[in-house]
Design an enzyme around this catalytic site. Structure first.
Site, short mmCIF file in Angstrom:
data_model
loop_
_atom_site.label_atom_id
_atom_site.label_comp_id
_atom_site.label_asym_id
_atom_site.label_seq_id
_atom_site.Cartn_x
_atom_site.Cartn_y
_atom_site.Cartn_z
N LYS A 184 95.27 55.66 5.56
CA LYS A 184 95.23 55.31 4.19
C LYS A 184 96.83 56.15 4.69
CE LYS A 184 95.93 57.73 0.21
NZ LYS A 184 96.94 57.33 0.34
N GLU A 259 95.42 68.50 9.56
CA GLU A 259 96.33 69.28 9.77
C GLU A 259 97.07 69.77 8.67
OE1 GLU A 259 97.84 69.65 12.97
OE2 GLU A 259 96.24 68.75 13.95
N CYS A 293 107.25 70.04 8.58
CA CYS A 293 105.42 71.21 9.08
C CYS A 293 105.79 72.07 9.39
CB CYS A 293 104.12 70.33 8.73
SG CYS A 293 103.98 69.58 10.09
N GLU A 392 104.97 77.03 1.45
CA GLU A 392 105.82 76.08 1.62
C GLU A 392 106.46 75.38 0.55
OE1 GLU A 392 102.94 72.77 2.80
OE2 GLU A 392 104.25 72.74 4.72
P1 NAD Z 1 99.61 65.02 0.77
O1 NAD Z 1 98.14 66.33 0.92
O2 NAD Z 1 100.01 65.47 -1.00
O3 NAD Z 1 99.90 63.95 0.98
C1 NAD Z 1 98.90 63.96 2.11
C2 NAD Z 1 97.83 62.21 1.83
O4 NAD Z 1 96.99 63.01 1.08
C3 NAD Z 1 98.47 61.09 1.02
O5 NAD Z 1 98.51 60.00 1.84
C4 NAD Z 1 97.86 61.42 -0.55
O6 NAD Z 1 97.90 60.53 -1.08
C5 NAD Z 1 96.76 61.53 -0.73
N1 NAD Z 1 95.49 62.91 -0.85
C6 NAD Z 1 96.41 63.28 -2.29
N2 NAD Z 1 94.92 63.31 -2.96
C7 NAD Z 1 94.16 63.44 -2.12
C8 NAD Z 1 93.17 63.05 -2.61
N3 NAD Z 1 91.93 64.16 -3.54
N4 NAD Z 1 91.91 62.83 -1.46
C9 NAD Z 1 92.31 62.16 -0.37
N5 NAD Z 1 93.51 62.17 -0.44
C10 NAD Z 1 94.19 62.63 -0.92
O7 NAD Z 1 100.17 65.86 0.97
P2 NAD Z 1 102.10 65.38 1.30
O8 NAD Z 1 102.96 65.61 0.03
O9 NAD Z 1 101.81 63.34 1.32
O10 NAD Z 1 102.87 65.67 2.64
C11 NAD Z 1 103.57 66.59 3.19
C12 NAD Z 1 101.99 68.02 3.36
O11 NAD Z 1 102.05 67.39 4.25
C13 NAD Z 1 103.10 69.15 3.30
O12 NAD Z 1 102.12 70.49 2.60
C14 NAD Z 1 103.48 69.35 5.45
O13 NAD Z 1 103.35 70.84 5.50
C15 NAD Z 1 101.76 68.92 5.13
N6 NAD Z 1 101.89 67.89 6.90
C16 NAD Z 1 101.45 68.64 7.96
C17 NAD Z 1 101.59 67.85 9.16
C18 NAD Z 1 101.31 68.91 10.39
O14 NAD Z 1 101.17 68.74 11.33
N7 NAD Z 1 100.25 69.79 9.98
C19 NAD Z 1 101.95 67.29 9.16
C20 NAD Z 1 102.53 66.49 8.10
C21 NAD Z 1 102.98 67.14 7.16
#
Ligand code: NAD
Length: 504
Positions: A184, A259, A293, A392
């Site tokens: 997803k 992650e 990230c 962050e």
């Molecule tokens: P997010 O956590 O808001 O969303 C990530 C994904 O989770 C999206 O596909 C979203 O639709 C889904 N999601 C949201 N609520 C959910 C729920 N209740 N249940 C299941 N899925 C759900 O993150 P974002 O804003 O899309 O991305 C930014 C974040 O991702 C930052 O915190 C960044 O640090 C992190 N990130 C981490 C890495 C890593 O390798 N550690 C890499 C890239 C991004």
């Protein structure tokens, strides 16, 4: 401005990729993908309903026996064909990624897309090198060996900051090891995940091995994580959502790979090459408009070099050209959305009360006003426990703080809940070695910040999560180990039976 990439035309059949073909979602609700550089809607699609997730999981389940039973060489060959097809389509991928994310074309052409092709080639090779302990007679009477087996249907959830690379990081180790997958992507950025799945089908991967459901986190995401036929959840996103995902996954005792967020420290010791450190800080903080990230977010500089570092870094930041992602000469594009831009601006505006905004701190004016742009921003003199240092931000914002002794520099670097990445800047090998040992992060660079490679693991410590992407280590997440033990004695009454039958 229009038709930078013909998304609507290309995905007229819908934004769900299930059992080898595109189809419409059935939720009855639509989502519009917006070009963050212009604020214009570029692709409207119907979101996935739980029933679409069910269909995708069923397709992945149906594909599992044949795919997990394929030889490593067969899986490897399919991935090699995929890598070649991705290379043929590289420009298409770059344009789609730039459109939906606002990334400068030079970034998608030189980083996102080649990185994904390289990952695909890497896992094509790695598929034939799953390692394990060798068979042996560990008890005198038995032969033992381990089988490394795929887990089943993997449900993966990805963020919007590197949609193509995150899709690749989730999909490739999973399928190279013989699993099938339902991914997803973030609802803001579905295009390149769908293109990746389509390319896999075009390269001859069997239908159902890779499925993509595009829906909201609450509806499609939670349904996927809680699904009883999904054996493992791999999630990349924020720490807050990761905690929710962990709760749901735990209820069905799924294997979990998280992650999560980061707040990478960038530690500059007093003997460092300051020119290199300033260049590294600006590039490390601003890549992908800071929506990375592992981005450099907290620079700790030894006090004797602090003022000089602030001055040099601010001067360098001012040379970065903010502009349209598709225009030649653009270094930095907009953020992913106006909402994210306003969120970043909120952090900076609140910080004015307790810190000094050295440069940036506002959206650009003029023609860029319509986009989700924010100027490169440097903040000095904030307290360690302030919001701007601890949270962050996920924008083009770098905070600089001074430190005195080496102990303090390392302690401050470790003083957040995160532990994804960090860097140490010094010419002293002992200092560098100590920093790499004592900084609690899944990656520590010395005299650089950001580079990643397919052969090496990526993943967090602390609240940045657990489990590794890329590299052979990722197979530890996507496989399970079975101990197989053969009796070698062929006797009915074995020696150890004494414990049950008494002395005879
Ligand atoms: P997010 O956590 O808001 O969303 C990530 C994904 O989770 C999206 O596909 C979203 O639709 C889904 N999601 C949201 N609520 C959910 C729920 N209740 N249940 C299941 N899925 C759900 O993150 P974002 O804003 O899309 O991305 C930014 C974040 O991702 C930052 O915190 C960044 O640090 C992190 N990130 C981490 C890495 C890593 O390798 N550690 C890499 C890239 C991004």
């Amino acid at each position: 401005m229009h038709n930078r990439f013909p998304a609507q035309e290309r995905f007229a059949a819908g934004a769900q990729f299930i059992a080898g073909r595109l189809r419409q979602g059935t939720s009855g609700r639509t989502h519009a993908v917006v070009d963050p550089a212009t604020g214009q809607e570029v692709f409207t699609y119907e979101l996935a309903a739980p029933a679409d997730v069910d269909a995708a999981v069923a397709a992945a389940r149906a594909a599992f026996p044949a795919w997990s039973g394929a030889t490593p060489a067969e899986r490897s060959e399919a991935l090699h064909r995929l890598a070649a097809l991705l290379a043929e389509r590289a420009e298409d991928f770059a344009r789609a990624e730039s459109l939906q994310c606002g990334k400068p074309l030079k970034l998608t052409r030189e980083f996102d897309v080649p990185g994904t092709i390289d990952n695909t080639s890497f896992f094509a090779g790695a598929a034939r090198h799953l390692q394990g302990q060798s068979a042996g007679e560990y008890s005198g009477d038995h032969t033992s060996y381990v089988r490394r087996e795929p887990i089943g249907v993997v449900g993966s959830i990805a963020p919007w900051n590197y949609p193509l690379q995150m899709a690749a990081w989730k999909i490739l180790p999973a399928i190279a090891a013989g699993n099938t997958i339902v991914l997803k992507p973030a609802e803001l950025t579905p295009l390149t995940s769908l293109m990746f799945a389509q390319a896999a089908t075009d390269a001859g991967l069997p239908d159902g091995v890779i499925n993509v459901v595009t829906g909201t986190g609450k509806e499609a995401g939670e349904h996927l994580v809680g699904h009883p036929d999904v054996a493992m959840t791999s999630f990349t996103g924020s720490t807050a959502v990761g905690k929710r995902v962990a709760e749901i996954a735990t209820a069905t005792v799924k294997r979990l790979h998280l992650e999560l967020g980061g707040k990478a420290p960038f530690v500059v010791f007093d003997d460092a090459d300051l020119d290199a450190a300033a260049h590294g800080a600006v590039a490390g903080a601003l890549i992908n408009s800071g929506q990375d990230c592992t981005a450099a977010t907290r620079a700790y500089v030894q006090r004797s070099r602090y003022d000089e570092f602030v001055e040099r870094t601010a001067a360098l930041m001012a040379t970065v050209r903010v502009g349209d992602p598709f225009a030649a000469g653009t270094d930095l594009g907009p953020l992913i959305s106006h909402v994210q831009r306003d969120r970043v601006a909120g952090f900076v505006d609140r910080a004015r009360a307790y810190a000094r905004v050295v440069t940036g701190g506002e959206a650009p004016r003029g023609t860029l006003k319509v986009g989700a742009y924010y100027l490169p921003t440097l903040i000095a003199d904030a307290a360690q426990d302030s919001e701007i240092v601890q949270s962050e931000i996920f924008g083009p914002v770098l905070v600089v703080l001074p430190f005195d002794g080496d102990d303090e520099g390392i302690a401050l670097a470790n003083d957040t809940p995160y532990g994804l990445a960090a860097s140490a800047w010094t010419r002293d090998v002992f200092r560098a070695n100590r920093a790499t040992r004592e900084i609690q992060a899944g990656c520590v660079w010395v005299n650089d910040h950001i580079p990643i490679i397919s052969e090496m693991p990526h993943g967090g410590y602390k609240q940045s999560g657990f489990g590794k992407d890329m590299s052979p280590y990722s197979f530890e997440e996507y496989t399970q180990i079975k101990h197989v033990m053969f009796d070698n004695t062929a006797v009915a009454e074995k020696d150890w039976h004494r414990t049950v039958f008494g002395d005879r």
